[in-house]
Design a protein around this motif. Structure first.
Motif, short mmCIF file in Angstrom:
data_model
loop_
_atom_site.label_atom_id
_atom_site.label_comp_id
_atom_site.label_asym_id
_atom_site.label_seq_id
_atom_site.Cartn_x
_atom_site.Cartn_y
_atom_site.Cartn_z
N ASP A 30 -41.63 -25.41 32.32
CA ASP A 30 -40.54 -24.58 31.82
C ASP A 30 -41.13 -23.44 31.02
OD1 ASP A 30 -38.40 -26.15 32.85
OD2 ASP A 30 -38.67 -27.56 31.21
N VAL A 31 -40.46 -22.29 31.05
CA VAL A 31 -40.91 -21.13 30.28
C VAL A 31 -39.74 -20.62 29.45
CG1 VAL A 31 -42.72 -20.44 31.89
CG2 VAL A 31 -40.42 -19.53 32.19
N HIS A 32 -40.06 -19.87 28.42
CA HIS A 32 -39.08 -19.30 27.50
C HIS A 32 -39.21 -17.78 27.58
CE1 HIS A 32 -36.82 -18.72 23.78
NE2 HIS A 32 -37.74 -17.87 23.44
N PHE A 33 -38.06 -17.11 27.76
CA PHE A 33 -38.02 -15.65 27.75
C PHE A 33 -37.34 -15.20 26.48
CE2 PHE A 33 -38.01 -16.77 32.24
CZ PHE A 33 -38.89 -15.85 32.79
N ARG A 34 -37.87 -14.15 25.88
CA ARG A 34 -37.25 -13.54 24.71
C ARG A 34 -37.36 -12.03 24.88
NH1 ARG A 34 -39.56 -14.39 18.71
NH2 ARG A 34 -41.39 -13.73 19.86
N VAL A 35 -36.29 -11.32 24.57
CA VAL A 35 -36.29 -9.86 24.67
C VAL A 35 -36.27 -9.29 23.26
CG1 VAL A 35 -35.07 -7.84 25.55
CG2 VAL A 35 -35.05 -9.96 26.86
N GLU A 36 -37.24 -8.43 22.97
CA GLU A 36 -37.34 -7.76 21.68
C GLU A 36 -37.56 -6.29 21.91
OE1 GLU A 36 -40.39 -9.31 19.18
OE2 GLU A 36 -39.39 -11.24 18.92
N GLU A 37 -36.63 -5.48 21.45
CA GLU A 37 -36.77 -4.03 21.53
C GLU A 37 -37.15 -3.56 22.93
OE1 GLU A 37 -39.18 -2.55 18.31
OE2 GLU A 37 -38.30 -3.98 16.92
N GLY A 38 -36.48 -4.10 23.94
CA GLY A 38 -36.71 -3.67 25.32
C GLY A 38 -37.94 -4.26 25.97
N VAL A 39 -38.60 -5.21 25.33
CA VAL A 39 -39.80 -5.84 25.87
C VAL A 39 -39.52 -7.32 26.06
CG1 VAL A 39 -42.22 -6.41 25.42
CG2 VAL A 39 -41.31 -4.18 24.74
N VAL A 40 -39.90 -7.87 27.21
CA VAL A 40 -39.71 -9.29 27.48
C VAL A 40 -40.98 -10.05 27.12
CG1 VAL A 40 -39.30 -11.03 29.27
CG2 VAL A 40 -38.10 -8.84 29.35
N GLU A 47 -45.16 -24.14 23.83
CA GLU A 47 -45.62 -23.22 22.79
C GLU A 47 -44.45 -22.56 22.09
OE1 GLU A 47 -48.28 -20.69 24.92
OE2 GLU A 47 -49.84 -22.21 24.98
N ALA A 48 -43.38 -22.26 22.84
CA ALA A 48 -42.21 -21.65 22.22
C ALA A 48 -41.57 -22.62 21.24
CB ALA A 48 -41.20 -21.25 23.30
N LEU A 49 -41.50 -23.90 21.58
CA LEU A 49 -40.91 -24.88 20.69
C LEU A 49 -41.76 -25.10 19.45
CD1 LEU A 49 -39.58 -27.50 23.25
CD2 LEU A 49 -38.26 -25.82 21.95
N GLU A 50 -43.08 -25.04 19.60
CA GLU A 50 -43.97 -25.22 18.45
C GLU A 50 -43.78 -24.11 17.42
OE1 GLU A 50 -47.85 -25.45 20.17
OE2 GLU A 50 -47.60 -27.55 20.76
N SER A 51 -43.44 -22.91 17.88
CA SER A 51 -43.26 -21.78 16.96
C SER A 51 -41.78 -21.47 16.75
CB SER A 51 -43.99 -20.55 17.49
OG SER A 51 -43.49 -20.19 18.76
N ALA A 52 -40.90 -22.41 17.06
CA ALA A 52 -39.46 -22.18 16.98
C ALA A 52 -39.02 -21.76 15.58
CB ALA A 52 -38.69 -23.42 17.43
N GLY A 53 -39.67 -22.24 14.56
CA GLY A 53 -39.28 -21.87 13.22
C GLY A 53 -39.49 -20.39 12.93
N SER A 54 -40.36 -19.74 13.68
CA SER A 54 -40.62 -18.33 13.46
C SER A 54 -39.87 -17.44 14.43
CB SER A 54 -42.12 -18.05 13.58
OG SER A 54 -42.56 -18.32 14.90
#
Length: 65
Positions: A30-40, A47-54
């Motif tokens: 499974d992968v996690h996508f996040r969009v920030e300021e027009g960048v995916v 790894e996404a879950l390990e850094s979920a707090g941030s």
């Protein structure tokens, strides 16, 4: 690293092998996508879950009909 891919008419993108290798992504992961300021940003879900707090993750509310 830079890599390019094409979006299909079905909305699919093949993650280039160099990117898969760099992230350690294998078939079935499974992968996690996040969009920030027009960048995916793409991360392995573990790894996404390990850094979920941030991360500011969207709530997991059920879609309304």
């Amino acid at each position: 690293m830079e890599a390019f891919a094409r979006l299909t008419s079905n909305g699919r993108v093949t993650i280039p092998v160099a990117v898969r290798n760099a992230l350690g992504i294998r078939p079935g992961d499974d992968v996690h996508f996040r969009v920030e300021e027009g960048v995916v940003l793409l991360a392995r879900t573990v790894e996404a879950l390990e850094s979920a707090g941030s991360m500011n993750l969207p709530s997991h509310e059920a879609p309304r009909s």
